[in-house]
Design an enzyme around this catalytic site. Structure first.
Site, PDB file in Angstrom:
ATOM      1  N   HIS A  74       4.806   2.587 -21.667  1.00  0.00           N
ATOM      2  CA  HIS A  74       5.384   2.630 -23.010  1.00  0.00           C
ATOM      3  C   HIS A  74       6.914   2.689 -22.957  1.00  0.00           C
ATOM      4  O   HIS A  74       7.554   3.182 -23.886  1.00  0.00           O
ATOM      5  CB  HIS A  74       4.818   3.802 -23.814  1.00  0.00           C
ATOM      6  CG  HIS A  74       3.377   3.626 -24.180  1.00  0.00           C
ATOM      7  ND1 HIS A  74       2.964   2.842 -25.227  1.00  0.00           N
ATOM      8  CD2 HIS A  74       2.249   4.120 -23.602  1.00  0.00           C
ATOM      9  CE1 HIS A  74       1.644   2.875 -25.298  1.00  0.00           C
ATOM     10  NE2 HIS A  74       1.190   3.633 -24.320  1.00  0.00           N
ATOM     11  N   ASP A  81       3.958  -6.817 -19.225  1.00  0.00           N
ATOM     12  CA  ASP A  81       2.725  -7.433 -18.742  1.00  0.00           C
ATOM     13  C   ASP A  81       2.953  -8.879 -18.332  1.00  0.00           C
ATOM     14  O   ASP A  81       2.480  -9.336 -17.287  1.00  0.00           O
ATOM     15  CB  ASP A  81       1.637  -7.356 -19.811  1.00  0.00           C
ATOM     16  CG  ASP A  81       1.185  -5.940 -20.077  1.00  0.00           C
ATOM     17  OD1 ASP A  81       1.559  -5.030 -19.304  1.00  0.00           O
ATOM     18  OD2 ASP A  81       0.455  -5.732 -21.069  1.00  0.00           O
TER      19      ASP A  81
END
Length: 362
Positions: free
Chosen positions: A28, A162
């Site tokens: 995060h 990602d």
């Protein structure tokens, strides 16, 4: 179930693949302009592609046993097809002519386990298009397009980690990423270690989770602190004046960035494990994205001989846990932890080390 010969009427013109990723530290932090340390997985998504020969796009995935067909100027329904369509439309927006395509997707990445099957699909699709159509697209630009496809077409407000990991990371070295500048470099794993990844069996749906809520909380915390992003907060004490829960969210991000920077600078295996444990506790207590199953699985992993640290990996609310283990002990440690975890009627499974029967199938 449709095989590739039937779908393409022969062999496809090109094949391309991309790996999933396991994030070791830096959870995060990407949408806060921060730092991350992911590593690629041996599990991959493979995209076979050919020109369609008609005026429609045709996608098929045996994972879902589902065919998606839509007109050249139409739109894919929400689902895996929207990720692929996003890649196609954004390549077209670069001024590249893309004909109607037939695309066949296979993967041994488990959907919803936190290994970023969506980024692997996007990156593999873009790599296949690059190979088929011969356009120039470097790996960082490819990751940026993949991220935009997920945000604009799948409606998941994801960070860049990602896609960068799937596009640039390897299986034996961590990829240090600066989300603001996209500076990246490979970093050696701590010596004489290997990774364990265990899927909790609890699937997470990122768009339906509290991911977007956490992102909004971080943006509000940044505004209150007068900084462009939480990445710009260097002193953890400076967040303590924020109201709850902004204080806790910001505290996690600031300390998580410091953990990544310390690890990327080179630390021993024991210290790296300590940083992973601290990361999980922060995700559990301050960021509140863990669940009881992930907490239990991490505890079972930490209890095993040779395991140095464990944490959830991915956005949370389900998915997988990752552990750092001394070399040669991961297989037994993973099996023992899984057996203890599954005693309560759960259906976890080992993803790394890759089980022997799966290696034979790859």
């Amino acid at each position: 179930m449709v095989n590739t010969d039937t779908f393409f009427g022969g062999a496809p013109e090109v094949n391309a693949s991309a790996p999933g990723r396991v994030n070791l530290l830096g959870e995060h932090t990407d949408y806060n302009d921060g730092f991350m340390l992911p590593v690629a997985t041996p599990q991959r998504t493979v995209v076979a592609m050919s020109r369609s020969g008609d005026d429609h796009f045709h996608f098929y995935s045996p994972t879902f046993d589902n065919t998606v067909t839509f007109a050249y100027d139409g739109n894919a329904p929400q689902g895996y097809g929207s990720y692929i369509e996003g890649c196609i439309r954004l390549v077209q927006a670069e001024g590249i002519e893309v004909p109607p395509l037939r695309i066949y997707v296979t993967s041994d990445l488990p959907v919803g386990s936190g290994l970023s099957s969506s980024a692997a699909l996007e990156v593999a699709t873009l790599r296949a298009m690059r190979a088929l159509l011969g356009f120039e697209l470097d790996d960082v630009k490819l990751a940026r397009i993949a991220q935009r496809a997920e945000i604009e077409y799948a409606h998941v407000n994801c960070g860049i980690m990602d896609q960068m990991a799937s596009s640039l990371a390897g299986e034996t070295s961590m990829l240090f990423i600066d989300a603001r500048t996209l500076e990246h470099r490979l970093v050696d794993m701590p010596p004489d270690t290997e990774l364990i990844v265990v899927d909790s069996g609890i699937a997470r749906k990122l768009a339906a989770s509290k991911y977007n809520e956490r992102r909004a909380e971080c943006e509000e915390a940044s505004r209150k602190l007068g900084v462009p992003a939480l990445r710009d907060v260097l002193d953890p004490a400076s967040v303590e004046g924020l109201p709850s829960p902004l204080r806790e969210r910001a505290r996690h991000v600031v300390l998580e960035n410091l953990r990544v920077l310390e690890a990327a600078g080179g630390v021993g295996a024991e210290r790296f494990g300590e940083l992973m444990n601290a990361s999980h506790f922060s995700l559990r207590d301050d960021y509140e994205v863990s669940i009881s199953e992930l907490n239990d699985l991490c505890e079972q992993l930490r209890a095993q001989p040779g395991v140095l640290g464990a944490r959830l990996t991915g956005a949370g609310f389900g998915g997988a846990c990752v552990a750092l283990c001394r070399a040669g002990q991961a297989q037994q440690a993973a099996a023992n932890a899984l057996a203890a975890y599954n005693q309560h009627g759960r259906e976890g499974r080992i993803l790394l080390p890759v089980p022997t029967q799966q290696k034979g199938q790859q």
